[in-house]
Write an enzyme that holds these catalytic residues in place. Sequence first.
Site, short mmCIF file in Angstrom:
data_model
loop_
_atom_site.label_atom_id
_atom_site.label_comp_id
_atom_site.label_asym_id
_atom_site.label_seq_id
_atom_site.Cartn_x
_atom_site.Cartn_y
_atom_site.Cartn_z
N SER A 213 3.30 131.95 32.31
CA SER A 213 1.44 131.74 32.91
C SER A 213 0.76 130.97 33.09
CB SER A 213 1.21 133.36 32.13
OG SER A 213 1.91 134.96 32.29
N ALA A 214 0.40 131.23 34.12
CA ALA A 214 -0.82 130.22 34.61
C ALA A 214 -1.78 130.37 33.41
CB ALA A 214 -1.19 129.83 35.93
#
Length: 217
Positions: free
Chosen positions: A63-64
């Site tokens: 994930s970012a």
Amino acid sequence: MEEESKYREGRKRLVEHLRRQGVSEGVLTVMMRVKRHLFVPPHFGDQAYADYPLPIGEGQTISAPHMVAMMCDYLELKKGEKVLEIGAGSGYHAAVIAEMIGDEGHIYSVERIQWLVEFSKENLQRAGYKNVTAILGDGTLGLPEHAPYDKISVTCAAPDVPPPLLEQLKTGGKMAIPIGKYRQALYLVEKKNGVERERKCDVVFVPLLGRYGFKTK
Ligand code: SAH
């Protein structure tokens, strides 16, 4: 040595960017500590501190950083808590949670792909985390053997809150979970006398597959 200072610079820039987005100082301190470059595939090393998701194989993603930071803030993680994560992936998000809850806390992370269980374990070990246990399984069933949990962090998008996860959450506990298929939103679920759900923001996650998730075929 030079590599390390290059990564440290990248981390500093990322943390400044996240601070401008309103991430809490507690989470920022931890994000400065966790070496994301140890969790991305080696050929993505120079993008390790960019604020976007990266592929980790088999169509899955790490994930970012802003998503990891936001979910940690919503969960209000505290030292000594017991946390359940669904979707270990690279192990990065688990490492950030591990730092938040400290050595006296523990995080169990269930992952459905065997190869990613090994990948996350290797990364977490290399980065020196001992309070994380990655386990192969269908996370939609939770992990009853260590329940109940103070917090639950779901890192893939569900059709709805899987009932076993709600059961395994302590009263007074919180769960962050993306819900939706084509349009997804992040929800903060709080278990009190009843169950409260608050819609936080639009998100994009890979699907949660399994018994109470989306079907594989
Ligand atoms: N937290 C991860 C991001 C993982 S992406 C990180 O920091 O890198 C979401 C992960 O959820 C994928 O690895 C996917 O295989 C896993 N997943 C999907 N459905 C699942 C299920 N039912 N149980 C456990 N893991 C699942």
